[in-house]
Design an enzyme around this catalytic site. Structure first.
Site, mmCIF file in Angstrom:
data_model
loop_
_atom_site.group_PDB
_atom_site.id
_atom_site.type_symbol
_atom_site.label_atom_id
_atom_site.label_comp_id
_atom_site.label_asym_id
_atom_site.label_seq_id
_atom_site.Cartn_x
_atom_site.Cartn_y
_atom_site.Cartn_z
ATOM 1 N N ASN A 133 30.491 -4.039 48.539
ATOM 2 C CA ASN A 133 30.137 -2.556 48.359
ATOM 3 C C ASN A 133 30.141 -1.557 49.402
ATOM 4 O O ASN A 133 29.981 -0.534 49.257
ATOM 5 C CB ASN A 133 28.771 -2.667 47.755
ATOM 6 C CG ASN A 133 27.712 -3.268 48.743
ATOM 7 O OD1 ASN A 133 27.952 -4.382 49.141
ATOM 8 N ND2 ASN A 133 26.809 -2.713 49.081
ATOM 9 N N CYS B 57 21.349 0.544 49.003
ATOM 10 C CA CYS B 57 20.055 -0.228 48.891
ATOM 11 C C CYS B 57 19.344 -0.445 50.223
ATOM 12 O O CYS B 57 18.276 -0.928 50.336
ATOM 13 C CB CYS B 57 20.450 -1.525 48.061
ATOM 14 S SG CYS B 57 21.087 -1.398 46.680
#
Length: 512
Positions: A263, A436
């Site tokens: 990611n 995140c």
């Protein structure tokens, strides 16, 4: 017998009288309502006549309901801007810059909306997905688990259709798709569920150091339950060593979890080779495909994948819904995280959300339908962006240049602090790493795993390209980055030393 007939007759007469009374009351209500509506219409007509000079509505006006939220907000913003006498706002809106052509003003108190280049964090919901979802918020509101009436049948049929569309993208059986709240839950189901089911005989888990935080934290939590975890290293390109993986597999290894597309740097791991190794040693193979599903070609049978995590909001679908592929033959066993009614093959209890699942299924269907077009579009824009950014001196593409998903571009700009560059690029929505972990000022653990030092890790920026990214936006981003990197470097004493030919590695820095 006569008494019973008399009672029935009296009951029927009473019912008829009651029905007549209800019917009469209903007619009176309609009559009163008609009178009320008539009076309101007359009053409205009088008001319209009085204000005819102020407002004129054409007879052929079209009433349009926006399902494209961005277009609706833009129309509203344009109307507000036209009525505004603020010269500064007017100048900004009428300026010729590409950023403001694609960033409309929204009355949120946060100014002009920037160009969106953070597709790895989330993707905009496709308007066609929203159209599919809307009917499940109004007419089709039945509980899909209510199997005794048509309301439940309707929503259940829609869920099963979505399950088929989601499964078809990875060549899976629809019955192998388990709906969850997202990839984080799917990953936790695997990392915790499989070891707990086999805890009497299997006590070992294998994953990598560059996994998403939810996998790493779930694996670390299993250490507290008595399991052993091996975190595999990656090379400078972000790829694992297959020999190291095979050497790490033990007789008591229960699962190997390796992310398909990273990611942060977009590196694609060799899934087929990993699957072959796991099958050879009779170990379950799980892959987190939140960033890979629908973006690269996946086949769970060809790649020998036993479990696969999916997220809807990474594929232009709604947030709050995801899925876990769980192989049925040979059957994969895992202990469920949630206890309840035993929905989803007993693996994930809880009432399913038809609007979200229908949107998820439509997003998957569109991905399959438009895969070739999306792939060509993203490849073209990615090449343009990479070529433009790497034309600047002292810039580095992080991760493998060959084994990489083109829609994720991570570049380090030496002698520039990544956070300061983000502050200078307020007209572009970017990230310096995973969404995140964005609250942390620590340098990226993914780039550290590649061998990057703190300075290079801190100077990295992630660019996300998607279905709705335009070539004009890429042009603007390249121009803006070039100008602002140059400006920030001129403020840096390190850059001045480099320009004078001083080798910074040869300097002995004194501590304070």
């Amino acid at each position: 017998m006569l008494l019973r007939n008399s009672l029935v007759s009296n009951s029927l007469r009473a019912t008829q009288v009651s029905l007549r009374s209800i019917y009469s009351s209903y007619n009176n209500t309609l009559s009163n309502r008609s009178y009320h509506v008539s009076m309101v219409n007359r009053a409205a007509a009088g008001a319209a006549t009085a204000n005819k000079q102020a407002i004129e509505i054409p007879d052929d006006i079209a009433l349009e309901t926006h399902t494209d939220v961005q277009a609706a907000t833009k129309d509203q913003a344009d109307q507000r801007s036209a009525a505004s006498s603020d010269a500064e706002i007017t100048d900004a809106l009428t300026s010729g810059t590409t950023a403001l052509n694609y960033a409309y003003r929204q009355d949120t108190g946060f100014g002009t909306r920037p160009i969106y280049m953070d597709m790895q964090a989330t993707t905009p919901t496709d308007p066609r997905v929203l159209d599919t979802m809307l009917k499940f918020f109004t007419g089709l509101y039945g509980n899909p688990h209510s199997n005794t009436h048509s309301y439940g049948w309707e929503t259940n049929n829609a869920i099963e259709d979505a399950r088929k569309d989601i499964a078809s993208l990875i060549n899976a059986d629809p019955r192998e798709i388990i709906f969850t709240s997202g990839a984080t839950e799917s990953n936790n189901m695997v990392i915790k569920g499989i070891p707990r089911f086999y805890k009497k005989t299997k006590k070992h888990i294998i994953t990598t150091r560059t996994e998403h935080k939810c996998v790493l934290e779930a694996a670390r939590s299993m250490i507290n339950e008595g399991f052993e975890v091996t975190f595999l290293n990656v090379d400078k390109d972000g790829l694992i060593d297959l020999n190291e993986l095979e050497a790490a597999i033990r007789p008591d290894t229960c699962v190997v979890s390796v992310m398909a597309v990273n990611n942060e740097i977009g590196v694609i791991q060799p899934l087929k080779e990993i699957g072959e190794l796991c099958k050879k040693h009779k170990v379950y193979f799980h892959t987190d495909c939140a960033q890979a599903y629908g973006k690269i070609k996946l086949d769970v049978n060809d790649m020998k994948i036993d479990l696969l995590s999916i997220s809807s909001h990474k594929i232009y679908g709604p947030k709050g819904i995801g899925a876990l592929y769980v192989r049925r033959r040979p059957r994969v066993r895992l202990e469920p995280l949630l206890s309840g009614g035993g929905q989803e093959r007993g693996l994930r209890s809880g009432t399913l959300a038809p609007p979200l699942i229908a949107g998820f299924g439509e997003a998957a269907r569109l991905l399959k339908q438009e895969f070739a077009n999306d792939e060509a579009h993203i490849n073209r824009l990615s090449k343009k962006l990479v070529d433009g950014l790497l034309s600047l001196e002292h810039t580095t593409l992080n991760g493998s240049a060959l084994h990489r998903y083109p829609g994720c571009v991570n570049v380090s700009f030496a002698y520039v602090e990544g956070e300061s560059l983000l502050m200078a690029l307020r007209d572009i929505a970017l990230s310096s790493g995973s969404a995140c972990t964005s609250a942390s000022l620590e340098p990226s653990y993914v780039l550290h795993s590649l061998g990057a030092d703190d300075a290079m890790a801190h100077s990295s920026i992630r660019f996300g390209i998607g279905r709705f990214t335009t070539e004009e936006e890429i042009d603007y981003v390249i121009k803006a980055i070039s100008e602002r990197v140059k400006f920030l470097r001129e403020l840096s004493p390190l850059w001045e030393m480099v320009q004078e030919g001083i080798d910074l590695d040869s300097i002995e820095w004194s501590g304070h």
